[in-house]
Design an enzyme around this catalytic site. Structure first.
Site, short mmCIF file in Angstrom:
data_model
loop_
_atom_site.label_atom_id
_atom_site.label_comp_id
_atom_site.label_asym_id
_atom_site.label_seq_id
_atom_site.Cartn_x
_atom_site.Cartn_y
_atom_site.Cartn_z
N HIS A 87 6.53 14.10 -15.32
CA HIS A 87 7.20 15.40 -15.48
C HIS A 87 7.07 16.18 -14.18
O HIS A 87 6.03 16.15 -13.52
CB HIS A 87 6.67 16.19 -16.69
N ASP A 91 -4.83 8.24 -4.19
CA ASP A 91 -4.49 7.03 -3.45
C ASP A 91 -4.55 5.81 -4.38
O ASP A 91 -3.62 5.01 -4.45
CB ASP A 91 -5.49 6.86 -2.30
N GLU A 145 8.36 19.56 -19.64
CA GLU A 145 7.29 18.87 -20.38
C GLU A 145 6.30 19.89 -20.90
O GLU A 145 5.80 19.80 -22.01
CB GLU A 145 6.59 17.86 -19.45
N ASP A 180 1.01 11.36 -15.50
CA ASP A 180 0.87 12.81 -15.65
C ASP A 180 -0.59 13.16 -15.35
O ASP A 180 -1.48 12.83 -16.12
CB ASP A 180 1.24 13.21 -17.09
N ASP A 209 0.86 -1.18 0.00
CA ASP A 209 0.00 0.00 0.00
C ASP A 209 0.90 1.23 0.00
O ASP A 209 1.85 1.29 0.79
CB ASP A 209 -0.86 0.00 1.26
N ILE A 210 0.68 2.16 -0.90
CA ILE A 210 1.44 3.40 -0.88
C ILE A 210 0.70 4.37 0.03
O ILE A 210 -0.44 4.72 -0.23
CB ILE A 210 1.55 3.99 -2.31
N1 DTR Z 1 -0.23 17.55 -21.68
C1 DTR Z 1 -0.40 17.28 -20.25
C2 DTR Z 1 -1.86 17.06 -19.89
C3 DTR Z 1 -2.50 16.04 -20.72
C4 DTR Z 1 -3.41 16.27 -21.66
N2 DTR Z 1 -3.78 15.04 -22.18
C5 DTR Z 1 -3.09 14.07 -21.60
C6 DTR Z 1 -3.08 12.70 -21.79
C7 DTR Z 1 -2.23 11.94 -21.03
C8 DTR Z 1 -1.41 12.53 -20.08
C9 DTR Z 1 -1.41 13.92 -19.90
C10 DTR Z 1 -2.25 14.66 -20.65
C11 DTR Z 1 0.12 18.43 -19.44
O1 DTR Z 1 -0.47 19.50 -19.50
O2 DTR Z 1 1.11 18.22 -18.71
ZN ZN Z 2 0.31 20.59 -18.06
ZN ZN Z 3 1.25 17.34 -17.08
#
Ligand code: DTR
Ligand code: ZN
Ligand code: ZN
Ligand code: CA
Length: 452
Positions: free
Chosen positions: A139, A316, A185, A214, A57-58
């Protein structure tokens, strides 16, 4: 919620083979434990070899602790953690210090973008097959308009806490584990592309998969799984199926985050996403709750993307899913997800008064409960030292989960306990009992769950 996995006593860094042998030994020798006395300390390390193989469990509290740090870093550095700004490097230094202290080999990779210096952080867990590298990453940079707590403190913190859980468990997976926190990113996947482009072709071919995280704590969350690779997608879908949580294919991902850098050079990719600026439909509310017609994250790329912009349940679940994927793909052992019995109804706790209870009814099982019954607790309270918390078995036997403390003034009890409940029949009405034994400060049971 996973069985919490204390490292095997005296056996840090048990290899997979060692754990499997231990599993056979323990199962052969296992005998029902004596009925635990009412004051049994559920926190005593109860370890079965099976648990040594199960993803941990984290702790949500740990993940949120990293988010609080990211928020503070932004506040101390002009309000953001963006590429080329001091808050980004301060975020990287925070993550690196945690990993160095946990035994990782860390490397800072420097690059330039838009006239500013950017940095990637790479962390290698010693050991494993160097020709089979399992990578996970997120990122670490925000946009310039805010602290970027969901985007992407959430992914950065979930990956960090999973890496720290690997260290706590002394895991020695068959694959070599590598984690990455990417710079820039938000200005075009610059850091992850720089990493991949500077990875010699021979090393690229050793990366068995890259998992990207992300935005995994969106306040009006969806549960989206990348569908770039069938096997990797299945690892995540199976995990959520074990929780009874429906998932959808992530449809806006292509090219939208750092996994694209890896996919573009032929590396298998997978990952999770809880949604950004798109709005949640009524059909999605039926499966996930939340608010229809509202964005998954109303603070996407805005100054309000703070620690208040996080859904705890989503964070979670996704943090535990990261660990599930690392353990499963890293060790090659698939431990079936546990059966979860949960009560999410809020129960108000009387300040300095009588105990309150919340019930979970277990049925359809055979025999007794396990020797490592996982009890996930989420109590919101403004002075947790006031609280005494017990698990009551169907026959009324009490297992102490948490004692009171006059010195523990922190908020909330968000934790997972492991109870040797092997003397108890599995089926029946289990109760969480909470008593506030000191005046002032109070709260409520937010939710709790048993995982068999
Ligand atoms: N580009 C990412 C947000 C984002 C938009 N669509 C997706 C799909 C999968 C992961 C992330 C994203 C950002 O703004 O960091
Ligand atoms: Zn973003
Ligand atoms: Zn993002
Ligand atoms: Ca109180």
């Amino acid at each position: 919620m996973r069985i919490s996995v204390p490292s095997l006593p005296g056996r840090p860094g048990r290899t997979l083979a060692g754990a499997a042998i231990a599993l056979a030994g323990l199962l052969a020798a296992a005998s029902p434990a004596a009925t635990a006395p009412a004051t049994a300390n559920a926190n005593a390390p109860t370890t079965t070899a099976a648990a040594a193989l199960a993803p941990p469990d984290i702790p949500l509290a740990n993940v949120k602790g990293h988010l609080t740090q990211f928020q503070s870093i932004a506040a101390a550095n002009g309000g953001n953690r963006a590429h080329g700004r001091p808050g980004y490097r301060a975020s990287l230094d925070y993550v690196k210090a945690k990993l160095d202290a946990a035994g990782y080999t860390t490397t800072i990779q420097q690059f330039t973008s838009g006239g500013a210096t950017g940095y990637n952080l790479i962390a290698d867990w010693p050991g494993g097959d160097p020709d089979q590298v399992l990578m996970a990453g997120a990122h670490l940079d925000s946009v310039t308009t805010g602290a970027g707590i969901n985007d992407n403190g959430s992914g950065s913190a979930a990956v960090l806490e999973t890496a720290l859980a690997v260290s706590r468990a002394g895991l020695q997976p068959t694959k070599h584990l590598r984690f990455g926190w990417w710079g820039a990113e938000e200005v075009g996947l610059v850091g992850s592309r720089y990493y991949v482009n500077n990875l010699p072709a021979a090393d690229r071919s050793k990366v068995s998969a890259y998992l990207n995280f992300d935005m995994v704590g969106s306040p009006n969350p969806g549960y989206f799984v990348y569908d770039d690779d069938v096997q990797l997608e299945k690892v995540f879908k199976d995990y959520f199926a074990g929780l009874g949580v429906a998932t959808e294919i992530e449809t806006e991902g292509d090219g939208r985050s750092d996994h694209a850098s890896f996919k573009n050079v032929g590396i298998r990719v997978g990952g999770l996403f809880t949604g950004a600026g798109r709005t949640k439909t009524a059909a999605q509310v039926q499966k996930w709750g939340g608010t229809a017609g509202q964005a998954f994250d109303r603070c996407y790329h805005s100054s309000c993307d703070t620690t208040a912009n996080i859904n705890d349940t989503a964070l979670d679940r996704n943090s535990d899913a990261v660990a599930h994927a690392i353990w499963t793909l890293g060790t090659g052992v698939v431990v079936p997800p546990g059966d979860v019995y949960e009560n999410t109804a809020d129960v108000a706790i009387t300040d300095n008064g009588a105990a309150v209870t919340s019930t979970v009814t277990v049925s359809g099982r055979t025999g007794n409960a396990p020797p490592a019954l996982s009890v996930g607790v989420d109590i919101r309270h403004t002075f947790r030292g006031d609280l005494v918390v017990d698990l009551l078995a169907p026959d009324g036997t009490a297992y102490r989960l948490k004692n009171s403390s006059t010195s523990d003034s922190a908020d909330n009890v968000i934790a997972t306990y492991t109870v040797n409940a092997s003397a108890e029949a599995a089926n029946g009405a289990w109760k969480l009992r909470v008593q506030d034994i000191a005046a002032q400060d109070t709260g409520y049971i937010n939710s709790w769950k048993l995982t068999f």
